[in-house]
Design a protein around this motif. Structure first.
Motif, PDB file in Angstrom:
ATOM      1  N   PRO A 190      -6.459  -8.432   5.470  1.00 56.04           N
ATOM      2  CA  PRO A 190      -4.273  -8.904   4.826  1.00 56.04           C
ATOM      3  C   PRO A 190      -3.904  -8.989   3.376  1.00 56.04           C
ATOM      4  CG  PRO A 190      -5.865  -9.929   6.167  1.00 56.04           C
ATOM      5  CD  PRO A 190      -6.693  -9.208   5.587  1.00 56.04           C
ATOM      6  N   GLU A 191      -4.494  -8.889   2.172  1.00 56.80           N
ATOM      7  CA  GLU A 191      -4.717  -8.891   1.666  1.00 56.80           C
ATOM      8  C   GLU A 191      -4.011  -7.546   1.137  1.00 56.80           C
ATOM      9  OE1 GLU A 191      -9.123  -8.224   1.129  1.00 56.80           O
ATOM     10  OE2 GLU A 191      -7.427  -9.263   2.671  1.00 56.80           O
ATOM     11  N   MET A 192      -4.241  -6.622   1.558  1.00 59.13           N
ATOM     12  CA  MET A 192      -4.504  -5.418   0.904  1.00 59.13           C
ATOM     13  C   MET A 192      -2.805  -5.338   0.199  1.00 59.13           C
ATOM     14  SD  MET A 192      -7.408  -3.823   0.824  1.00 59.13           S
ATOM     15  CE  MET A 192      -7.455  -5.772  -0.316  1.00 59.13           C
ATOM     16  N   ARG A 193      -2.410  -4.773  -0.520  1.00 55.42           N
ATOM     17  CA  ARG A 193      -0.828  -4.540  -0.766  1.00 55.42           C
ATOM     18  C   ARG A 193      -0.559  -2.921  -0.937  1.00 55.42           C
ATOM     19  NH1 ARG A 193       0.480  -8.985  -2.775  1.00 55.42           N
ATOM     20  NH2 ARG A 193       2.692  -8.609  -3.087  1.00 55.42           N
ATOM     21  N   TYR A 194       1.325  -2.936  -0.357  1.00 56.21           N
ATOM     22  CA  TYR A 194       1.978  -1.353  -0.208  1.00 56.21           C
ATOM     23  C   TYR A 194       2.922  -1.275  -1.052  1.00 56.21           C
ATOM     24  CZ  TYR A 194      -2.669  -0.855   2.290  1.00 56.21           C
ATOM     25  OH  TYR A 194      -4.006  -1.232   2.289  1.00 56.21           O
ATOM     26  N   SER A 195       3.258  -0.451  -1.708  1.00 49.99           N
ATOM     27  CA  SER A 195       5.028   0.060  -2.135  1.00 49.99           C
ATOM     28  C   SER A 195       5.487   1.014  -1.314  1.00 49.99           C
ATOM     29  CB  SER A 195       4.669   0.799  -3.548  1.00 49.99           C
ATOM     30  OG  SER A 195       4.848   0.223  -4.511  1.00 49.99           O
ATOM     31  N   PHE A 196       6.694   1.177  -1.163  1.00 49.78           N
ATOM     32  CA  PHE A 196       7.693   1.654  -0.148  1.00 49.78           C
ATOM     33  C   PHE A 196       8.971   2.288  -0.229  1.00 49.78           C
ATOM     34  CE2 PHE A 196       5.495  -1.946   1.770  1.00 49.78           C
ATOM     35  CZ  PHE A 196       4.847  -1.507   3.431  1.00 49.78           C
ATOM     36  N   ILE A 197       9.575   3.362  -0.303  1.00 50.54           N
ATOM     37  CA  ILE A 197      10.336   3.694  -0.604  1.00 50.54           C
ATOM     38  C   ILE A 197      11.706   4.655   1.341  1.00 50.54           C
ATOM     39  CG2 ILE A 197       9.961   5.903  -0.444  1.00 50.54           C
ATOM     40  CD1 ILE A 197      11.858   6.793  -2.620  1.00 50.54           C
ATOM     41  N   GLU A 198      12.648   3.796   0.971  1.00 51.74           N
ATOM     42  CA  GLU A 198      13.398   4.689   2.050  1.00 51.74           C
ATOM     43  C   GLU A 198      13.660   5.235   2.151  1.00 51.74           C
ATOM     44  OE1 GLU A 198      16.446   4.949   4.791  1.00 51.74           O
ATOM     45  OE2 GLU A 198      16.488   5.707   2.662  1.00 51.74           O
ATOM     46  N   ALA A 199      14.046   6.217   3.268  1.00 44.51           N
ATOM     47  CA  ALA A 199      13.799   7.839   3.547  1.00 44.51           C
ATOM     48  C   ALA A 199      14.983   8.670   3.011  1.00 44.51           C
ATOM     49  CB  ALA A 199      13.623   7.985   4.871  1.00 44.51           C
ATOM     50  N   TRP A 263      -2.539   0.126  -2.182  1.00 39.30           N
ATOM     51  CA  TRP A 263      -1.756   1.255  -2.613  1.00 39.30           C
ATOM     52  C   TRP A 263      -0.669   0.565  -3.015  1.00 39.30           C
ATOM     53  CZ3 TRP A 263      -3.440   6.197   0.700  1.00 39.30           C
ATOM     54  CH2 TRP A 263      -4.649   7.306  -0.017  1.00 39.30           C
ATOM     55  N   SER A 264      -0.590   0.383  -3.861  1.00 36.71           N
ATOM     56  CA  SER A 264       0.912   0.591  -4.908  1.00 36.71           C
ATOM     57  C   SER A 264       1.055   1.272  -6.491  1.00 36.71           C
ATOM     58  CB  SER A 264       1.059  -0.826  -4.757  1.00 36.71           C
ATOM     59  OG  SER A 264       0.839  -1.588  -6.395  1.00 36.71           O
ATOM     60  N   ILE A 265       2.727   1.094  -6.472  1.00 37.84           N
ATOM     61  CA  ILE A 265       3.431   1.863  -7.385  1.00 37.84           C
ATOM     62  C   ILE A 265       3.378   1.710  -8.449  1.00 37.84           C
ATOM     63  CG2 ILE A 265       2.394   4.661  -7.031  1.00 37.84           C
ATOM     64  CD1 ILE A 265       5.227   4.618  -6.415  1.00 37.84           C
ATOM     65  N   ASP A 266       4.269   1.550 -10.064  1.00 33.22           N
ATOM     66  CA  ASP A 266       5.089   0.697 -10.477  1.00 33.22           C
ATOM     67  C   ASP A 266       5.894   1.491 -11.146  1.00 33.22           C
ATOM     68  OD1 ASP A 266       6.099   0.533 -13.537  1.00 33.22           O
ATOM     69  OD2 ASP A 266       4.154  -0.297 -14.327  1.00 33.22           O
ATOM     70  N   THR A 267       7.378   1.693 -10.100  1.00 36.93           N
ATOM     71  CA  THR A 267       8.666   2.136 -10.786  1.00 36.93           C
ATOM     72  C   THR A 267       8.804   2.212 -11.626  1.00 36.93           C
ATOM     73  OG1 THR A 267       9.991   0.340  -9.466  1.00 36.93           O
ATOM     74  CG2 THR A 267       8.180   1.872  -7.873  1.00 36.93           C
TER      75      THR A 267
END
Length: 300
Positions: A190-199, A263-267
């Motif tokens: 549960p500690e895994m981290r992710y990034s998101f974007i709206e479609a 899986w996350s990104i620096d935007t």
């Protein structure tokens, strides 16, 4: 009026991209296998191609030129090479829909964490890239082909997880429905981290980056990231129900976000160039509330 070719464009935010391009007054051509109906009517031109069969691309592109190409359907370096060769001299600018999957598992990756200009290319077809590992390698190698061959001004848009109310994968909705129905959700880490974007924001970004003079990789999306546990906490707060989290679940209850790592990104590069995106927590809160409302209607 720009002449724009969209490879794909009949699924999810690809459809939103085509609609926006039409609304902006472009002459749009979509190139697909022709197996799926689209909602564009006579507003687009259509070509029939099979990305795995180079001869179909050669026939479709014969005698044609475009100002800009959006590639939504490339899933192997062989496809990237074939398309580059056949569109060489016919296109000035090429926007490739890539993925944050080009990065190793980890958090807040910057664009320089994967360099497509030096990545060694092994030419294989899409069927030789199974699963998440295969998808990762296919996107890496495809980026490498487009940037190393240098046939066009190329942008690789490395999207994080794309979400919206009409997300056909229903991956975020899965978590809301499980909690509302009192069913267990499988989350081994549960500690895994992710990034998101709206479609719609993803599609709008593609339109804007296509008009720009930017070249190279770029990370678009809502700033920051969130862990699966934080996402579950958020859903619990908004639903008023306690989640049942199973760290050793059967496959049918496994969270679709339960990947082997973060899986996350620096935007920040996109932000510095003036591209803005919805606040991450506002985005997720808004969608979770809509899924809660939809669940109530279904239950009635």
């Amino acid at each position: 009026m720009n002449k724009v070719l969209v490879l794909g464009g009949t699924q999810y935010f690809g459809k939103k991209l085509v609609e926006m391009l039409i609304d902006h007054g472009n002459e749009v051509t979509i190139a697909t296998r022709g197996t799926k109906a689209d909602p564009f009517g006579d507003k687009v031109n259509r070509l029939r191609i099979d990305r795995e069969k180079k001869e179909t691309l050669a026939e479709a592109f014969k005698g044609k030129e475009w100002d800009l190409v959006y590639d939504q359907s490339c899933f192997s370096p062989t496809e990237a090479r074939d398309t580059s060769e056949l569109l060489c001299g016919r296109v000035g600018r090429y926007i490739f829909t890539s993925s944050q999957a080009v990065y190793e598992f980890g958090t807040l990756h910057k664009e320089e964490d994967f360099n497509p200009f030096t990545y060694p290319i092994k030419y294989k077809g899409r069927r030789e890239y199974p699963g998440y590992v295969g998808y990762k390698e296919a996107k890496r190698a495809s980026e490498a082909v487009f940037h190393q061959l240098g046939q066009f001004e190329t942008v690789s848009s490395r999207f994080p997880i794309v979400v919206s109310e009409d997300d056909y994968t229903e991956r975020l909705k899965f978590h809301v429905d499980k909690i509302l129905s009192g069913q267990a959700i499988g989350i081994p880490q549960p500690e895994m981290r992710y990034s998101f974007i709206e479609a719609a924001e993803a599609a709008n970004f593609l339109v804007k980056i296509g008009k720009s003079d930017y070249i190279g990789p770029i990370n678009p999306g809502s700033a920051g990231d969130i862990s699966l546990q934080e996402l579950i906490d958020k859903i619990e707060l908004l639903t008023g129900k306690e989640a049942i989290v199973d760290k050793n679940p059967p496959s049918d209850s496994m969270s679709p976000y339960a990947l082997p790592g973060s899986w996350s990104i620096d935007t920040s590069r996109a932000a510095a160039l003036g591209y803005g995106f919805m606040d991450l927590h506002l985005l997720l809160d808004t969608l979770i509330k809509k899924y809660i409302m939809a669940y109530g209607k279904i239950s009635e």
